[in-house]
Write a protein that holds these residues in place. Structure first.
Motif, mmCIF file in Angstrom:
data_model
loop_
_atom_site.group_PDB
_atom_site.id
_atom_site.type_symbol
_atom_site.label_atom_id
_atom_site.label_comp_id
_atom_site.label_asym_id
_atom_site.label_seq_id
_atom_site.Cartn_x
_atom_site.Cartn_y
_atom_site.Cartn_z
ATOM 1 N N VAL A 19 0.831 -1.203 0.000
ATOM 2 C CA VAL A 19 0.000 0.000 0.000
ATOM 3 C C VAL A 19 0.869 1.259 0.000
ATOM 4 O O VAL A 19 1.919 1.300 0.634
ATOM 5 N N PHE A 20 0.403 2.256 -0.763
ATOM 6 C CA PHE A 20 1.005 3.586 -0.805
ATOM 7 C C PHE A 20 0.021 4.533 -0.138
ATOM 8 O O PHE A 20 -1.162 4.539 -0.490
ATOM 9 N N ILE A 21 0.490 5.341 0.804
ATOM 10 C CA ILE A 21 -0.399 6.285 1.487
ATOM 11 C C ILE A 21 -0.153 7.695 0.958
ATOM 12 O O ILE A 21 0.935 8.240 1.091
ATOM 13 N N SER A 22 -1.189 8.261 0.343
ATOM 14 C CA SER A 22 -1.151 9.622 -0.174
ATOM 15 C C SER A 22 -1.952 10.510 0.768
ATOM 16 O O SER A 22 -3.104 10.201 1.086
ATOM 17 N N HIS A 23 -1.352 11.614 1.182
ATOM 18 C CA HIS A 23 -2.000 12.491 2.156
ATOM 19 C C HIS A 23 -1.395 13.884 2.087
ATOM 20 O O HIS A 23 -0.315 14.080 1.532
ATOM 21 N N ALA A 24 -2.085 14.845 2.669
ATOM 22 C CA ALA A 24 -1.550 16.190 2.845
ATOM 23 C C ALA A 24 -0.787 16.241 4.166
ATOM 24 O O ALA A 24 -1.130 15.540 5.120
ATOM 25 N N PHE A 25 0.225 17.076 4.219
ATOM 26 C CA PHE A 25 1.038 17.215 5.425
ATOM 27 C C PHE A 25 0.177 17.502 6.653
ATOM 28 O O PHE A 25 0.431 16.985 7.730
ATOM 29 N N GLU A 26 -0.853 18.301 6.485
ATOM 30 C CA GLU A 26 -1.714 18.691 7.607
ATOM 31 C C GLU A 26 -2.452 17.503 8.231
ATOM 32 O O GLU A 26 -2.912 17.594 9.370
ATOM 33 N N ASP A 27 -2.573 16.404 7.505
ATOM 34 C CA ASP A 27 -3.288 15.222 8.005
ATOM 35 C C ASP A 27 -2.341 14.145 8.542
ATOM 36 O O ASP A 27 -2.775 13.057 8.908
ATOM 37 N N ASP A 64 7.448 8.414 -7.412
ATOM 38 C CA ASP A 64 7.135 7.649 -8.627
ATOM 39 C C ASP A 64 7.464 6.175 -8.451
ATOM 40 O O ASP A 64 6.688 5.298 -8.828
ATOM 41 N N ARG A 65 8.627 5.887 -7.884
ATOM 42 C CA ARG A 65 9.041 4.491 -7.671
ATOM 43 C C ARG A 65 8.081 3.801 -6.697
ATOM 44 O O ARG A 65 7.669 2.665 -6.913
ATOM 45 N N GLY A 66 7.720 4.514 -5.634
ATOM 46 C CA GLY A 66 6.778 3.949 -4.665
ATOM 47 C C GLY A 66 5.423 3.667 -5.278
ATOM 48 O O GLY A 66 4.825 2.615 -5.059
ATOM 49 N N LEU A 67 4.939 4.608 -6.088
ATOM 50 C CA LEU A 67 3.653 4.409 -6.758
ATOM 51 C C LEU A 67 3.706 3.236 -7.729
ATOM 52 O O LEU A 67 2.765 2.446 -7.820
ATOM 53 N N ALA A 68 4.809 3.101 -8.449
ATOM 54 C CA ALA A 68 4.948 2.018 -9.428
ATOM 55 C C ALA A 68 5.104 0.658 -8.761
ATOM 56 O O ALA A 68 4.754 -0.363 -9.346
ATOM 57 N N ASP A 69 5.606 0.649 -7.544
ATOM 58 C CA ASP A 69 5.897 -0.604 -6.840
ATOM 59 C C ASP A 69 4.814 -1.011 -5.858
ATOM 60 O O ASP A 69 5.045 -1.798 -4.949
ATOM 61 N N THR A 70 3.614 -0.464 -6.011
ATOM 62 C CA THR A 70 2.528 -0.699 -5.061
ATOM 63 C C THR A 70 1.250 -1.060 -5.800
ATOM 64 O O THR A 70 0.982 -0.565 -6.877
ATOM 65 N N ARG A 71 0.456 -1.911 -5.196
ATOM 66 C CA ARG A 71 -0.802 -2.355 -5.803
ATOM 67 C C ARG A 71 -2.016 -1.569 -5.318
ATOM 68 O O ARG A 71 -2.977 -1.385 -6.033
ATOM 69 N N PHE A 72 -1.984 -1.093 -4.066
ATOM 70 C CA PHE A 72 -3.120 -0.387 -3.472
ATOM 71 C C PHE A 72 -2.719 1.032 -3.083
ATOM 72 O O PHE A 72 -1.660 1.231 -2.499
ATOM 73 N N GLY A 73 -3.584 1.979 -3.396
ATOM 74 C CA GLY A 73 -3.339 3.370 -3.024
ATOM 75 C C GLY A 73 -4.372 3.856 -2.042
ATOM 76 O O GLY A 73 -5.556 3.930 -2.368
ATOM 77 N N VAL A 74 -3.927 4.156 -0.825
ATOM 78 C CA VAL A 74 -4.802 4.762 0.173
ATOM 79 C C VAL A 74 -4.684 6.268 0.001
ATOM 80 O O VAL A 74 -3.584 6.819 0.032
ATOM 81 N N ILE A 75 -5.816 6.916 -0.195
ATOM 82 C CA ILE A 75 -5.838 8.364 -0.376
ATOM 83 C C ILE A 75 -6.622 8.972 0.782
ATOM 84 O O ILE A 75 -7.807 8.694 0.941
#
Length: 151
Positions: A19-27, A64-75
């Motif tokens: 899993v890749f975790i995408s978030h804003a710094f404030e969160d 980019d490498r992390g996104l390419a190497d991951t199957r699930f994206g938590v947003i």
């Protein structure tokens, strides 16, 4: 890390992370960091900026490498997420990969309404999400672990 070391850490499907975790710094303090820790403690391989980024790294290349190497994206969708450039970049990459079938998006709503998500991304507003208003971070992490390990 050399090529041999990298390959030894990938799954059978060729993904290094679950899993890749995408978030804003404030969160970060309220949602992203506790979620990343809970997912890691749940046995998942997690791409989270504080786990992966080191001094001197090229930020875009590492993401980019992390996104390419991951199957699930938590947003982690929040008002701060909607206003920031880096989360938008990660979001665009995750959506592009999900369209090609290489990615599954797992949205978390943090202090946002359906109308706000709809305004940001109509297609994302139609996905089943978990809200931090209704679930604890630990409950969300447990469900994410179940979804990923269940596949």
């Amino acid at each position: 890390m050399n090529h041999k070391d990298y390959r030894s850490e990938t799954s059978e499907e060729g993904f290094r992370y679950d899993v890749f975790i995408s978030h804003a710094f404030e969160d970060k303090d309220e949602v992203a960091r506790p979620l990343a820790i809970a997912l890691k403690n749940g046995g998942l391989k997690v791409w989270y900026d504080e786990f992966e980024l080191k001094i001197g790294d090229n930020l875009r290349r590492k993401i980019d490498r992390g996104l390419a190497d991951t199957r699930f994206g938590v947003i982690v969708l929040s008002r701060s997420f909607f206003e920031k450039d880096w989360p938008r970049y990660e979001f665009d990459c995750i959506v592009a990969q999900s369209i090609s079938g290489d990615y599954t998006i797992l949205p978390i709503w943090h202090n946002v309404t359906k109308q706000e998500v709809l305004k940001y991304s109509p297609s994302l507003a139609d996905r089943v999400a978990r809200s931090t208003a209704a679930y604890t971070v630990e409950e969300i992490a447990k469900e994410i672990c179940s979804v990923i390990k269940g596949l």
